[in-house]
Design a protein around this motif. Sequence first.
Motif, PDB file in Angstrom:
ATOM      1  N   PHE A 176       0.856  -1.169   0.000  1.00 54.22           N
ATOM      2  CA  PHE A 176       0.000   0.000   0.000  1.00 54.22           C
ATOM      3  C   PHE A 176       0.899   1.227   0.000  1.00 54.22           C
ATOM      4  O   PHE A 176       2.107   1.123   0.284  1.00 54.22           O
TER       5      PHE A 176
ATOM      6  N   GLN B   5       0.991   5.751   0.751  1.00 55.91           N
ATOM      7  CA  GLN B   5       0.313   6.949   1.216  1.00 55.91           C
ATOM      8  C   GLN B   5       1.119   8.168   0.782  1.00 55.91           C
ATOM      9  O   GLN B   5       2.256   8.357   1.226  1.00 55.91           O
TER      10      GLN B   5
ATOM     11  N   ARG C  78      -4.092   6.381   2.615  1.00 55.69           N
ATOM     12  CA  ARG C  78      -3.335   5.226   2.160  1.00 55.69           C
ATOM     13  C   ARG C  78      -4.169   4.428   1.168  1.00 55.69           C
ATOM     14  O   ARG C  78      -5.372   4.233   1.370  1.00 55.69           O
ATOM     15  N   GLU C  79      -3.508   3.962   0.105  1.00 50.54           N
ATOM     16  CA  GLU C  79      -4.224   3.264  -0.952  1.00 50.54           C
ATOM     17  C   GLU C  79      -3.534   1.967  -1.314  1.00 50.54           C
ATOM     18  O   GLU C  79      -2.331   1.791  -1.136  1.00 50.54           O
ATOM     19  N   PHE C  80      -4.308   1.065  -1.864  1.00 47.47           N
ATOM     20  CA  PHE C  80      -3.824  -0.238  -2.311  1.00 47.47           C
ATOM     21  C   PHE C  80      -2.944  -0.091  -3.539  1.00 47.47           C
ATOM     22  O   PHE C  80      -3.223   0.711  -4.435  1.00 47.47           O
TER      23      PHE C  80
ATOM     24  N   TYR D 250       4.058   0.863   2.207  1.00 43.75           N
ATOM     25  CA  TYR D 250       3.924  -0.058   3.331  1.00 43.75           C
ATOM     26  C   TYR D 250       3.648  -1.464   2.822  1.00 43.75           C
ATOM     27  O   TYR D 250       2.856  -1.646   1.887  1.00 43.75           O
TER      28      TYR D 250
ATOM     29  N   ALA E 276       2.126  -5.247   3.997  1.00 45.96           N
ATOM     30  CA  ALA E 276       1.176  -5.762   4.963  1.00 45.96           C
ATOM     31  C   ALA E 276       0.978  -7.243   4.726  1.00 45.96           C
ATOM     32  O   ALA E 276       1.061  -7.720   3.591  1.00 45.96           O
TER      33      ALA E 276
ATOM     34  N   THR F 192      -8.012  -5.940  -1.634  1.00 47.53           N
ATOM     35  CA  THR F 192      -7.466  -4.592  -1.677  1.00 47.53           C
ATOM     36  C   THR F 192      -7.804  -3.788  -0.431  1.00 47.53           C
ATOM     37  O   THR F 192      -7.392  -2.633  -0.318  1.00 47.53           O
ATOM     38  N   THR F 193      -8.538  -4.395   0.487  1.00 45.05           N
ATOM     39  CA  THR F 193      -9.027  -3.686   1.664  1.00 45.05           C
ATOM     40  C   THR F 193      -8.008  -3.735   2.779  1.00 45.05           C
ATOM     41  O   THR F 193      -7.582  -4.822   3.198  1.00 45.05           O
ATOM     42  N   GLN F 194      -7.630  -2.599   3.313  1.00 45.25           N
ATOM     43  CA  GLN F 194      -6.603  -2.541   4.347  1.00 45.25           C
ATOM     44  C   GLN F 194      -6.997  -3.320   5.592  1.00 45.25           C
ATOM     45  O   GLN F 194      -6.137  -3.932   6.240  1.00 45.25           O
TER      46      GLN F 194
ATOM     47  N   TYR G 202      -5.759  -6.947   6.351  1.00 41.43           N
ATOM     48  CA  TYR G 202      -4.355  -7.214   6.671  1.00 41.43           C
ATOM     49  C   TYR G 202      -4.123  -6.910   8.149  1.00 41.43           C
ATOM     50  O   TYR G 202      -4.527  -5.854   8.637  1.00 41.43           O
TER      51      TYR G 202
ATOM     52  N   TRP H 171       1.565  -4.897   9.729  1.00 42.52           N
ATOM     53  CA  TRP H 171       2.030  -3.816   8.852  1.00 42.52           C
ATOM     54  C   TRP H 171       3.482  -3.470   9.167  1.00 42.52           C
ATOM     55  O   TRP H 171       3.919  -3.521  10.318  1.00 42.52           O
TER      56      TRP H 171
END
Length: 129
Positions: A37, A39, A45-47, A95, A97, A111-113, A116, A119
């Motif tokens: 991911f 940021q 923060r994005e996938f 990052y 994860a 794709t969803t934080q 996970y 980290w």
Amino acid sequence: QVQLVESGGGLVQAGASLRLSCASSGRTFKIYAMGWFRQAPGKEREFVAVINWSDGSTYYADAVKGRFTISRDNAKNTVYLQMNSLKPEDTAVYYCAARRYYCSGYACLDTTQAEYDSWGQGTQVTVSS
């Protein structure tokens, strides 16, 4: 305690390449998927990319598809992100994860934080124009 440690970030010019690494260590655990991911300043923060730890299948964000490649070394418990043709808009803290609870097949390519549970601390990638 699971630890994820990223490395490989840096400052590069547009069009250059970088390879990020993320090594996992600590208590023995089973990984089902690992993702990257990022940021950017002032943004959420994005996938970026994910890999199924078992079968090696992958999934990418549209913004990086065709330029970034995620891979893993099961023996080293390490995931990589090869980033080619870098653009200024790729500038971010990256990052890694890990997902340590069960999934299988396509369901692991999440794709969803929130999916996970471990980290890393992040590594800075800066791309100048």
